[in-house]
Motif scaffolding. Structure first.
Motif, PDB file in Angstrom:
ATOM      1  N   SER A  20       0.798  -1.213   0.000  1.00  0.00           N
ATOM      2  CA  SER A  20       0.000   0.000   0.000  1.00  0.00           C
ATOM      3  C   SER A  20       0.833   1.265   0.000  1.00  0.00           C
ATOM      4  O   SER A  20       0.304   2.350  -0.184  1.00  0.00           O
ATOM      5  N   SER A  21       2.131   1.164   0.222  1.00  0.00           N
ATOM      6  CA  SER A  21       2.973   2.352   0.245  1.00  0.00           C
ATOM      7  C   SER A  21       4.398   1.976  -0.099  1.00  0.00           C
ATOM      8  O   SER A  21       4.812   0.827   0.030  1.00  0.00           O
ATOM      9  N   ARG A  22       5.166   2.964  -0.529  1.00  0.00           N
ATOM     10  CA  ARG A  22       6.577   2.729  -0.845  1.00  0.00           C
ATOM     11  C   ARG A  22       7.357   2.382   0.415  1.00  0.00           C
ATOM     12  O   ARG A  22       8.366   1.682   0.359  1.00  0.00           O
ATOM     13  N   HIS A  23       6.887   2.886   1.553  1.00  0.00           N
ATOM     14  CA  HIS A  23       7.547   2.563   2.814  1.00  0.00           C
ATOM     15  C   HIS A  23       7.447   1.070   3.096  1.00  0.00           C
ATOM     16  O   HIS A  23       8.427   0.426   3.494  1.00  0.00           O
ATOM     17  N   GLU A  24       6.266   0.471   2.886  1.00  0.00           N
ATOM     18  CA  GLU A  24       6.103  -0.968   3.082  1.00  0.00           C
ATOM     19  C   GLU A  24       6.920  -1.742   2.067  1.00  0.00           C
ATOM     20  O   GLU A  24       7.528  -2.764   2.402  1.00  0.00           O
ATOM     21  N   LYS A  82      -0.572   4.298  11.694  1.00  0.00           N
ATOM     22  CA  LYS A  82      -0.465   2.841  11.704  1.00  0.00           C
ATOM     23  C   LYS A  82      -1.788   2.166  12.025  1.00  0.00           C
ATOM     24  O   LYS A  82      -2.111   1.114  11.493  1.00  0.00           O
ATOM     25  N   VAL A 138       7.211   9.422   7.104  1.00  0.00           N
ATOM     26  CA  VAL A 138       8.133   8.297   7.083  1.00  0.00           C
ATOM     27  C   VAL A 138       9.305   8.635   6.166  1.00  0.00           C
ATOM     28  O   VAL A 138       9.171   9.435   5.242  1.00  0.00           O
ATOM     29  N   SER A 151       2.248   9.525   5.088  1.00  0.00           N
ATOM     30  CA  SER A 151       1.515   8.265   5.086  1.00  0.00           C
ATOM     31  C   SER A 151       0.380   8.369   6.095  1.00  0.00           C
ATOM     32  O   SER A 151       0.236   9.366   6.807  1.00  0.00           O
ATOM     33  N   THR A 152      -0.445   7.331   6.148  1.00  0.00           N
ATOM     34  CA  THR A 152      -1.537   7.298   7.111  1.00  0.00           C
ATOM     35  C   THR A 152      -1.042   6.707   8.427  1.00  0.00           C
ATOM     36  O   THR A 152      -0.066   5.950   8.442  1.00  0.00           O
ATOM     37  N   GLN A 197       8.125  11.177   3.162  1.00  0.00           N
ATOM     38  CA  GLN A 197       6.824  10.984   2.535  1.00  0.00           C
ATOM     39  C   GLN A 197       5.747  10.978   3.604  1.00  0.00           C
ATOM     40  O   GLN A 197       5.989  10.594   4.746  1.00  0.00           O
ATOM     41  N   GLN A 227      -2.015  12.255   9.729  1.00  0.00           N
ATOM     42  CA  GLN A 227      -0.958  11.804   8.817  1.00  0.00           C
ATOM     43  C   GLN A 227       0.310  11.568   9.627  1.00  0.00           C
ATOM     44  O   GLN A 227       0.439  12.005  10.765  1.00  0.00           O
ATOM     45  N   THR A 228       1.219  10.849   9.030  1.00  0.00           N
ATOM     46  CA  THR A 228       2.510  10.588   9.663  1.00  0.00           C
ATOM     47  C   THR A 228       3.597  10.735   8.608  1.00  0.00           C
ATOM     48  O   THR A 228       3.332  10.595   7.401  1.00  0.00           O
TER      49      THR A 228
END
Length: 238
Positions: free
Chosen positions: A18-22, A176, A164, A173-174, A171, A161-162
């Motif tokens: 769902s995200s580039r972080h994941e 956790k 990361v 992100s939503t 960036q 928002q958060t």
């Protein structure tokens, strides 16, 4: 085909990222842990013993949550091999990750926290530390706060928002968890420091800085060292 070649391809096809972080997190598990341990083994010859040893070795210096995530990453990639009929079964499915050793947390005492906040009061990140201490926020959650997220009249903050760090780039992100998105109370002291910070921004012509996505207090990677330096100075001050 060796696991070093097969697993990254399988992972990119099977995981709902769902995200580039994941995506970066999953890839780190493969590149830094899984491939060095079993990358030389042909994927068709992987056995439960390989997985068990991999997880035991990975547990050295890592917490149980990280080990479970590494196991889940490998299990998902091998499940894709079963789904595409490249593998007859998933050898990771019946492997139980070791519990590992959870690092002991040594929280500050009330006196230690008070000493730190007194020292950091004039620091540019002083209001940030006040909010983190008052609300128990994660670094990324606190750094993602905008003025529109703060209700200083009712002394609440809403985490929408958060921030990361993805490969050295910040960036948004939503949060956790859904519970993280709820309004959290601010102490009178934290609200006062936020008001002071807002007044300072207004007087310097930066009143509109915080609500945008391009300007924040700092980055997660820079905040921790900054806090560490302030802590060392606070504890060494007479």
């Amino acid at each position: 085909m060796t696991s070093a070649r097969a697993l990254p391809a399988a992972l990119s096809s099977c995981l709902p990222i769902s995200s580039r972080h994941e995506q970066r997190s999953y890839r780190a598990h493969v590149d830094n842990v899984i491939v060095p341990a079993i990358g030389h083994v042909p994927i068709e010859r992987l056995r439960a013993g390989h997985i068990e040893q991999l997880l035991i070795d990975a547990a050295a210096g890592r917490g149980p949550v990280t080990i479970r995530r590494i196991h889940a990453t490998l299990r998902s990639a091998l499940s894709y091999g079963v789904k595409t009929r490249r593998l007859p079964f998933n050898v990771a499915s019946n492997v139980t990750p070791p519990n590992g050793t959870r690092p002991e947390v040594q929280p500050w005492s009330a006196d230690e926290l008070a000493a730190f906040l007194r020292y950091a009061e004039t620091d540019r990140l002083g209001p940030l530390f006040e909010v983190i201490a008052a609300c128990g926020l994660r670094r990324g959650e606190a750094l993602g706060l905008r003025w529109g997220d703060l209700d200083l009249t009712n002394r609440t903050a809403r985490i929408r928002q958060t921030i990361v760090d993805v490969g050295g780039r910040l960036q948004f992100s939503t949060p956790k968890t859904r519970s993280s998105e709820a309004a959290v109370p601010l102490t009178e002291r934290a609200a006062r420091h936020c008001c002071r910070s807002g007044s300072a921004r207004t007087s310097t012509g930066r009143a509109g800085a915080t609500p945008t996505r391009r300007t924040t207090w700092s980055s997660p990677g820079r905040t921790a060292p900054h806090c560490g330096r302030s802590t060392s100075r606070a504890t060494s001050s007479p």
